[in-house]
Each structure stands twice: as structure tokens, then as C-alpha cells.
Design a protein around this motif. Structure first.
Motif, PDB file in Angstrom:
ATOM      1  N   ARG A 104       9.127 -32.841  33.740  1.00  0.00           N
ATOM      2  CA  ARG A 104       8.945 -34.406  33.879  1.00  0.00           C
ATOM      3  C   ARG A 104       9.387 -35.199  32.651  1.00  0.00           C
ATOM      4  NH1 ARG A 104       5.986 -39.004  33.113  1.00  0.00           N
ATOM      5  NH2 ARG A 104       5.731 -40.415  34.919  1.00  0.00           N
TER       6      ARG A 104
ATOM      7  N   LYS B 280      12.913 -35.254  32.246  1.00  0.00           N
ATOM      8  CA  LYS B 280      13.579 -36.111  33.129  1.00  0.00           C
ATOM      9  C   LYS B 280      13.684 -37.709  32.788  1.00  0.00           C
ATOM     10  CE  LYS B 280      12.299 -33.417  37.386  1.00  0.00           C
ATOM     11  NZ  LYS B 280      13.456 -33.176  38.113  1.00  0.00           N
TER      12      LYS B 280
ATOM     13  N   ASP C 219      14.153 -29.920  34.523  1.00  0.00           N
ATOM     14  CA  ASP C 219      12.957 -29.289  35.318  1.00  0.00           C
ATOM     15  C   ASP C 219      11.608 -30.114  34.887  1.00  0.00           C
ATOM     16  OD1 ASP C 219      14.532 -27.390  36.782  1.00  0.00           O
ATOM     17  OD2 ASP C 219      14.235 -25.931  35.127  1.00  0.00           O
TER      18      ASP C 219
ATOM     19  N   VAL D 220      10.767 -40.935  39.223  1.00  0.00           N
ATOM     20  CA  VAL D 220      10.310 -39.483  38.853  1.00  0.00           C
ATOM     21  C   VAL D 220       9.082 -39.142  39.473  1.00  0.00           C
ATOM     22  CG1 VAL D 220       9.640 -37.888  36.971  1.00  0.00           C
ATOM     23  CG2 VAL D 220      11.477 -39.522  36.794  1.00  0.00           C
ATOM     24  N   ASP D 221       8.147 -39.848  39.628  1.00  0.00           N
ATOM     25  CA  ASP D 221       6.783 -39.469  40.346  1.00  0.00           C
ATOM     26  C   ASP D 221       6.865 -39.434  41.829  1.00  0.00           C
ATOM     27  OD1 ASP D 221       5.552 -39.396  37.840  1.00  0.00           O
ATOM     28  OD2 ASP D 221       4.844 -41.278  37.971  1.00  0.00           O
ATOM     29  N   ARG D 222       8.073 -39.998  42.469  1.00  0.00           N
ATOM     30  CA  ARG D 222       8.242 -39.775  44.041  1.00  0.00           C
ATOM     31  C   ARG D 222       9.345 -38.976  44.181  1.00  0.00           C
ATOM     32  NH1 ARG D 222       9.473 -45.338  43.575  1.00  0.00           N
ATOM     33  NH2 ARG D 222      11.916 -45.837  43.961  1.00  0.00           N
ATOM     34  N   ASN D 223       9.755 -38.222  43.171  1.00  0.00           N
ATOM     35  CA  ASN D 223      10.935 -37.080  43.259  1.00  0.00           C
ATOM     36  C   ASN D 223      12.188 -37.814  43.797  1.00  0.00           C
ATOM     37  OD1 ASN D 223       9.374 -34.811  42.638  1.00  0.00           O
ATOM     38  ND2 ASN D 223       8.481 -34.898  44.746  1.00  0.00           N
TER      39      ASN D 223
ATOM     40  N   LEU E 252      17.469 -36.559  36.672  1.00  0.00           N
ATOM     41  CA  LEU E 252      16.198 -36.423  37.406  1.00  0.00           C
ATOM     42  C   LEU E 252      16.403 -35.252  38.245  1.00  0.00           C
ATOM     43  CD1 LEU E 252      15.271 -40.145  38.491  1.00  0.00           C
ATOM     44  CD2 LEU E 252      14.928 -38.761  36.392  1.00  0.00           C
ATOM     45  N   VAL E 253      17.704 -34.543  38.317  1.00  0.00           N
ATOM     46  CA  VAL E 253      17.770 -33.396  39.438  1.00  0.00           C
ATOM     47  C   VAL E 253      18.231 -32.395  38.348  1.00  0.00           C
ATOM     48  CG1 VAL E 253      19.085 -32.379  41.153  1.00  0.00           C
ATOM     49  CG2 VAL E 253      18.642 -34.975  41.280  1.00  0.00           C
TER      50      VAL E 253
ATOM     51  N   ARG F 260      16.040 -40.038  42.727  1.00  0.00           N
ATOM     52  CA  ARG F 260      17.476 -39.600  42.037  1.00  0.00           C
ATOM     53  C   ARG F 260      17.675 -40.813  41.143  1.00  0.00           C
ATOM     54  NH1 ARG F 260      20.870 -35.208  44.657  1.00  0.00           N
ATOM     55  NH2 ARG F 260      21.982 -35.771  43.112  1.00  0.00           N
TER      56      ARG F 260
END
Length: 812
Positions: A526, A529, A524, A561-564, A520-521, A566
Motif C-alpha cells: 500500500r 502504491k 503490491d 487505494v483503500d477501495r482497490n 496502483l496495480v 485504479r
């Protein structure tokens, strides 16, 4: 000795006897390891071309030396000055330990029908003779005659459609072909490039040499038979001799019988030129001739009526051969008879060298019922006959063979030892055509819109790791990138970083790593990820993608992922989701997150920064399950927690390696040693399959190395590979290795890939299938320096480079 030609225009040779010949270079390929079906198709193509002949023709094959300058130019394309100097030094050092290097070129020259009247031809010939005697410049051929003969040549090209790839030979190359004849073993001219003006007429070179039939009294080690010529030029003295095929087996099968004699010539470790003079006889005339022969043989048999022993067996064999030819001619009215004289020529700097070559060559054929005598008294004329426009001397009438197109086609005049690429690293030397270098350009696949992904298979100690390290070094040397997943405890690929050009980076992935592989990091996009996080977690908990657990994981990952978030946040997301199955899933995942190695993915350290030219991701601390464990039906329930984490991490490492190679505009490689650890899982196979399939359009490649070809796990992977390398294999792996090479599963090929003697694959020798499907046996060339040799050495006891300190080590 006079040149048999006086001018060249386009691919036309204007001979001194008034005839005009058209010359093409014929495409060639290694023949020995072709499948039976491919051999039959090759035979059919040659047979069709020979059947189309209506005028005299010359099939000519010559060898030209590959000099150090030639190799340096071919192997340093795209390489910087420092590397060029090192490669040149390597080639110089190799020169003393390798056989003479050379390459083969094959031509087909066909005499064109006359377009002038007899009187016009005689007048033109007289005019040329006058200008030669008086020293005046010879006028070029008349433009109308050139146009007429070029139209004839174009029609011939269409008739030869069974052999696609025939290339018209430009005047500069025709000049070279003539100039090299008397310069063999002295100072042969360099082969010109094809970027010359093919429209510019060229005069045939004058033979600037003194040729002595039978030599002179001053020749050292002069033999009594004197069946040779002595060639003296300003650059030195050399000797040449021409042998003629005087007798063929009475019959042979194809393929694999006693035919294929021109293919056998390449087994000689020194250059051998050969020529086949062909005069086609129309079918009707040939049938009349065979009828006369049959009657004569019958009459000879009748002469033995009173003999108790009866007629000799040779008469019966001759009658059977005539009957077979007659039947073939009657069954195929378009088939001509080919009156053929076949010549084989060698050269040497000394007479001892020449005699040794001639005797070995004759011995090579005698075991297959061929006779190769050396004609007496016409060696000079035979040399001239080794050129388009030359003539067979009448003294060679006894060496005339009456063949059908099927017979001459079975000699395989399109064989060569050439395989590999025009530029690239010096892979090695063709074992079955000694002296023929094999080049390999790792980036050639994507550059030609083909797959650059490759596979290397071989038993322990056979040489596969040595080769793949050489290829990795050559890739970086040519400004490419390589990222390696190194599972070895000794750090074989990490040791290579100290000698790599450019910038190197060695990263050890273990519980104490200061870098993170959190998808997830690291990624790049989505989609990437979500995809790689789900793939990693699914393998970790053993959830099928479309099972309830797999769908739950996908939904949880998407939400994080949608809330950035990990990867570690996925556990909390599952805790907040209702359902008994979700509780069990979250509990299992939380338990595995506490495994020490799981920190590589679930940790909070900064993501990996992978910007070097050569990157090694060391994974020796992964506790991967062995093959037997993965092959069990209940494997997922039998693996230990650390094995589940390690297997999932390996998938993630592979995904990162793929991402790095696909992002770079330069040619980039993701290298996986012991590839079975990835291909034994469905997710791993899918990841590699995608990397191999999409590598071409991203100017990237996936390289796989393992001990057994079946480790690919998916036949689609094998179908999508470009180059393939097979070293010595264990017996049970032979079938897979042969299939990968495209060879038939026959006993002789099984023995070849499983034995370690000179007739098989000793350590450092492999079977190589190139991008064009050509298969050759290659002795891998040594490294360019002692430092590289030490770095390529796969013996752990010899690896002294410290690979345990410094996770971001820079190489000088």
C-alpha cells in the motif's frame, strides 16, 4: 648457483649463512593518481616503517605472469559452461593483440636478531653442510628456535603498524618466490593459493638450472660486455641481467619531484623485478659519520684556496646534502641512516630482447638524473641477492646509497598497477602499468557490503555506452538481472537483447502499448502504491508535496487505494471533493489524462509482467524537456502538456525499475542512460538517491550514464556511488569528472580527461575508480565475439536489429 635458503617455516626463511628472515607481503596500490594528501600519507606510512628498522631488511617486488588459464579462472567465476567457453575463446584471441599480462607482488623481508650463541650457529651450519654433501635429508629447524623467531616476527608486525595489511607469507609462496627466480622467461611456476597449510615446514627448492655468468660462446647476439647470466633448464634457455642504481639526484621534492623511482618502474611494458637492500645505522653512529664527512668536505674545499675558479660546484652540493642529513638526524634522534643498495632486474627469452629491455630501462631513469649501470662479474651473485636470505656481493660497494627513511620512502616501494576486483569480467588493461589486467565484478559491491551503484560519464563517442553494455552483458552472464530504461530512438539497448544470455524482454512504452504502468496495480504494498502514485501525479500537475494541491492529491490517492481502484479513478475522486482549488486540480488532471502517452499510466490494460533476465523499457516516444528548459526558474509553467506527461512517466518507469531490482534475490541492476532527465527533477533525484542508498541491502544497484558529471544533480548521489568511470569529457565537465574520481583539479589532470590522444583518454579508454578508491587509466577490452561487438556498437548507423516489432521479444 646455490639457493641462499635451506628451509621455510611459517613466514620464516632459514638462510644458509645462519640468519633467519621474516617475510611479509606488503599491501600496494596505484600511486600516480592519488591526491597530494594521500601521497603524503603514503609517504609517512612507509617512512615510519623504515624508521622502525634495526636489522638488515630487503624490500622486494616481483612480477608474475598472468596466464590465459589464470584469466579464464578469474573471469568465469559464477558463469555457466557455454559462457565459460566463449570467454576462454575471447581471452585466447586477445592474447595476440595485447601486451604480456602480469601482476606485481611486493614483499618486505627483515633479518631477525640471533637467538643462538655463535658456537651453536656454527655447529648448525656445519651440520647442514654435511647433510648437503652426503645427500642426507636435512632436519627441519628446531621447534624452540622456530617459536622464538616467530615471537620476534610478531613484535616486528606490531612495530610496522603504520602499514596495516601486511600479510605473513606462507611456506608455499616462499618456495614459489625462490623457484621462479631462474624460471623467468622460461616456464615460471604458478603462484600458489593462500589456502595452504602455513604450519607445515617446507624445504627450500634446489635450483635445478645451469647458470653461466656472462653466458657462453654459443649465445646468439652475445654482447661484448657480457653483463648478464644465461639460465638453462630442462624447459629451455633464458637470459637475465641486474642493474644497480648508482647515482641519484642530489635533491628532490616530494611529491612530484625527481623521486618516486620505484613507482616509475611500472611504466615498462614488460615485467621488472626490483630489490632494495637496507642496512640501518643507528642515529648516533650516523651523526658521527656525517660529522666526519663534513670535515672531509671542508678540507677538500680548503685545497682549492689557490685556484682562481675556486672549488667545483659538486663539492658545495655534497656539503649541502651532508648538512641536510646531519640536521635531520639531530632533529629526530630515532631516525636511522639507511645504507641502501637498489637492484633492478629484467629477463628475456633472447639476448636481443634482454639488451633492449635493459637499455630502455636505463633510458627511462637517465632523464631524471639517475644512473643504472650493470655491474660486471657478479651478475650471478646479484640474482641470488634478489631473494630473502641472499647477500649483496662486495663488488657492489660502489652502488651503496646513504639515505634517510624520508628519502627511501619517497621512492614509493608500495606502488602497483593493480586495481579492480579479484574476479569478474576483463574490463581491460592498465594503460599506465602496461601488462596489468583490470577485472571488474558488477556484483562485488553488495557482496562485500558496499555500494554496487556506479556512474559512467563521457562525451559523445568516448565509449561510455560500449562499456555499460559490456557490464550489463557480464551481469546477466553471471546470473544477475538487468532492467534498462532505453530512451534512444535507435533502440541501442533493445538491440542488445538478441545476444543476451538467458531470457530477454523488450517493451515499448507508447500510446499503443498493451501493458500498463498504473502504480496502483503494478505495486503490491500500500505504501508503494500511494507514494509512487502521488509522486507521478504531483509531477504531472506541478504540485509541491506539501502544498494544498499536493495534500489533496495524497488524500484522493489514499482513498482510491483503500477501495482497490485504479489511477484513473483519482480523477473521479477529485470530482467528488469540494473546493475551488480541487476543481481546478481535477480539471487540469482530466485534461492531461487525455494526452495519448498518458494511457501508459491511466490505461486499463493488464500491468507489466517483468520476469525476464534482461528487460528493456523503451521510451523513445517520451517528449522529454531538454536541459535548458528544466533549468529555467519557471520551467513548470513553460512545458507543453506532452512534456509534462513524459517527465512524469519517466519517474514512474524509474520507480518500476527500482521495484523490479529490489524484489529479486539475485544481483539486479536498474540502468538509466541519459540520467540527467531524471536527476533534473526533485522527485527523480529523490528516487535515484533512495535506490543508490538502499541498493546494497537489497543486492541491487543503480547504474547511471550521462555526458556531464554535474548531471547527478545531488552531491549525495556521488558520495554513495561505488565504482566510477570517466571517459573523455568536454572542457567544462573536467572539474566534475575529477571530483568524482577523487583527483585534484590540477592542470595536468584536466588535460588528461579532456584530450583524446595517447597521453589522454582516446575513445575506448577511461579513468576507473574501483570500490577501494584506487584510480587507474584503463583501455577497455573488446567484446568476446563479433556478434557482441556489433551489439555493443553505439553508432546508430550500425544497429540493424529490428526493435520496432514485438513488445515481449524473447532472445535465444
Amino acid at each position: 648457483m646455490r639457493s641462499p635458503a635451506w628451509a621455510f617455516t611459517r613466514n620464516l626463511v632459514w638462510s644458509t649463512d645462519g640468519h633467519v628472515w621474516a617475510v611479509w607481503q606488503v599491501p600496494t596500490a596505484p600511486y600516480l593518481y592519488q591526491s597530494t594528501d594521500r601521497k603524503l600519507r603514503t609517504h609517512a606510512a612507509i617512512r615510519s616503517a623504515l624508521t622502525a628498522l634495526t636489522t638488515p631488511a630487503l624490500w622486494l617486488s616481483v612480477c608474475h605472469d598472468t596466464t590465459i588459464a589464470d584469466l579464464t579462472a578469474a573471469t568465469t567465476t559464477g558463469v555457466d559452461a557455454d559462457s565459460t567457453s566463449r570467454i576462454a575463446d575471447q581471452l585466447e584471441s586477445l592474447q595476440g593483440g595485447t601486451p604480456r599480462l602480469f601482476a606485481r607482488r611486493t614483499y618486505l623481508a627483515i633479518q631477525l636478531p640471533a637467538v643462538q650463541t655463535t658456537w651453536q650457529a656454527l655447529r648448525s651450519r656445519a651440520s647442514r653442510e654435511l647433510t648437503r654433501v652426503t645427500g642426507l635429508a636435512t632436519l627441519p629447524p628446531d621447534a624452540d628456535l622456530v617459536a622464538a623467531h616467530l615471537r620476534q616476527a610478531n613484535r616486528l608486525t606490531a612495530k610496522m603498524s603504520s602499514m596495516p595489511g601486511m600479510v605473513a607469507v606462507p611456506p608455499a609462496e616462499l618456495q614459489w618466490l625462490y623457484a621462479r627466480l631462474l624460471a623467468r622467461s622460461i616456464a615460471p611456476p604458478a603462484l600458489p593459493g593462500r589456502d595452504v597449510d602455513v604450519n607445515r615446514p617446507a624445504a627450500a627448492p634446489t635450483f635445478d638450472a645451469v647458470v653461466h655468468e656472462g653466458g657462453t660462446n654459443t649465445d646468439q647476439d652475445r654482447p661484448d660486455h657480457r653483463r648478464y647470466v644465461r639460465v638453462s633448464t630442462v624447459d629451455g634457455v633464458a637470459y637475465q641481467t641486474v642493474l644497480a642504481i648508482a647515482d641519484l639526484p642530489s635533491s628532490w621534492e616530494f611529491p612530484g619531484g625527481l623521486g618516486e623511482w620505484f613507482a616509475a618502474v611500472d611504466a615498462a611494458p614488460w615485467p621488472v623485478d626490483w630489490a632494495a637492500w637496507i642496512r640501518p645505522i643507528p642515529n648516533a653512529r650516523a651523526r658521527d659519520a656525517t660529522k666526519r664527512q663534513a670535515r672531509e668536505l671542508t678540507n677538500q674545499v680548503d685545497e682549492y684556496d689557490g685556484e682562481p675558479a675556486g672549488p667545483p660546484a659538486s663539492l658545495a652540493e655534497a656539503a649541502a646534502a651532508v648538512a641536510a642529513e646531519q640536521a635531520e638526524l639531530e632533529a629526530a634522534p630515532a631516525t636511522p641512516e639507511l645504507k641502501t643498495t637498489m637492484l633492478i632486474s629484467v629477463s628475456g627469452a633472447t639476448l636481443l630482447e634482454l639488451e633492449d629491455q635493459a637499455q630502455q630501462l636505463a633510458g627511462l631513469f637517465e632523464g631524471s638524473e639517475y644512473l643504472l649501470p650493470r655491474p660486471t662479474g657478479c651478475q650471478t651473485d646479484l640474482l641470488a641477492a634478489m631473494l630473502p636470505g641472499g647477500r649483496i656481493p662486495t663488488a657492489c660497494r660502489d652502488y651503496l646509497q646513504h639515505l634517510l627513511p624520508r628519502d627511501l620512502a619517497s621512492s614509493i616501494p608500495t606502488n602497483s598497477g593493480h586495481a579492480g576486483d579479484a574476479h569478474g569480467m576483463l574490463l581491460g588493461v592498465n594503460v599506465d602499468a602496461p601488462g596489468t589486467p583490470v577485472l571488474f565484478d558488477p556484483a562485488a559491491g553488495p557482496a562485500s557490503r558496499r555500494s554496487g551503484s556506479l556512474a559512467v560519464f563521457g562525451a559523445l563517442g568516448a565509449g561510455k555506452s560500449y562499456l555499460i553494455k559490456r557490464c550489463a552483458h557480464a551481469t546477466v552472464d553471471r546470473h544477475g538481472r538487468v532492467i534498462v530504461v532505453d530512451p534512444t530512438e535507435a533502440g541501442e539497448y533493445a538491440a542488445l537483447a538478441s545476444v543476451m544470455p538467458g531470457r530477454s524482454q523488450v517493451i515499448s512504452l507508447d500510446a499503443d502499448t498493451d501493458a500498463c504502468l498504473d502504480p496502483l496495480v503494478v505495486f503490491d504494498r500500500r505504501d508503494d502504491k500511494v507514494r509512487y502514485a502521488v509522486g507521478f501525479l504531483s509531477q504531472l500537475v506541478g504540485a509541491a508535496p506539501l502544498s494544498p494541491a499536493g495534500i489533496t492529491l495524497s488524500e484522493a490517492v489514499a482513498a482510491v487505494v483503500d477501495r482497490n481502484g485504479r489511477l484513473v479513478d483519482v480523477v473521479d475522486e477529485l470530482d467528488d471533493t469540494d473546493g475551488r482549488d480541487v476543481v481546478d486540480l481535477a480539471r487540469t488532471l482530466r485534461y492531461l489524462v487525455d494526452e495519448p502517452m498518458a494511457r501508459v499510466a491511466f490505461g486499463t490494460a493488464p500491468p507489466l509482467e517483468l520476469s525476464a533476465d534482461y528487460i528493456v523499457l523503451r521510451t523513445p516516444r517520451l517528449s522529454l524537456p531538454d536541459r535548458d528548459q528544466l533549468d529555467r526558474p519557471d520551467a513548470a509553467n513553460q512545458l507543453l502538456p506532452e512534456q509534462l506527461v513524459s517527465q512524469a512517466l519517466l519517474y514512474l518507469v524509474a520507480a518500476v525499475a527500482r521495484q523490479v531490482t529490489f524484489r529479486d534475490a539475485r544481483f539486479a541492476v536498474a540502468l538509466f542512460d541519459e540520467a540527467w532527465s531524471l536527476t533534473r527533477t526533485a522527485a527523480g533525484r529523490a528516487l535515484l538517491l533512495e535506490g543508490v542508498r538502499d541498493g546494497r541491502k537489497h543486492n541491487a544497484a543503480v547504474w547511471l550514464s550521462s555526458q556531464h558529471p554535474d548531471d547527478l544533480g545531488d552531491p549525495r548521489l556521488a558520495d554513495l556511488l561505488g565504482p566510477r568511470f570517466v571517459f573523455r569529457l568536454a572542457g567544462q565537465a573536467a572539474g566534475g569528472g575529477l571530483a568524482l574520481l577523487g583527483l585534484e583539479d590540477a592542470p595536468q589532470w584536466r588535460d588528461l580527461v579532456t584530450t583524446d590522444d595517447v597521453d589522454g583518454l582516446p575513445s575506448g579508454t577511461c579513468m576507473f575508480r574501483d570500490l577501494d578508491g584506487r584510480v587507474v587509466r584503463v583501455a577497455i577490452a573488446p567484446a568476446a565475439s563479433a556478434a557482441l561487438e556489433d551489439a555493443f556498437d553505439t553508432n546508430p548507423a550500425d544497429i540493424s536489429t529490428d526493435t520496432t516489432t514485438g513488445r515481449h521479444r524473447q532472445a535465444a
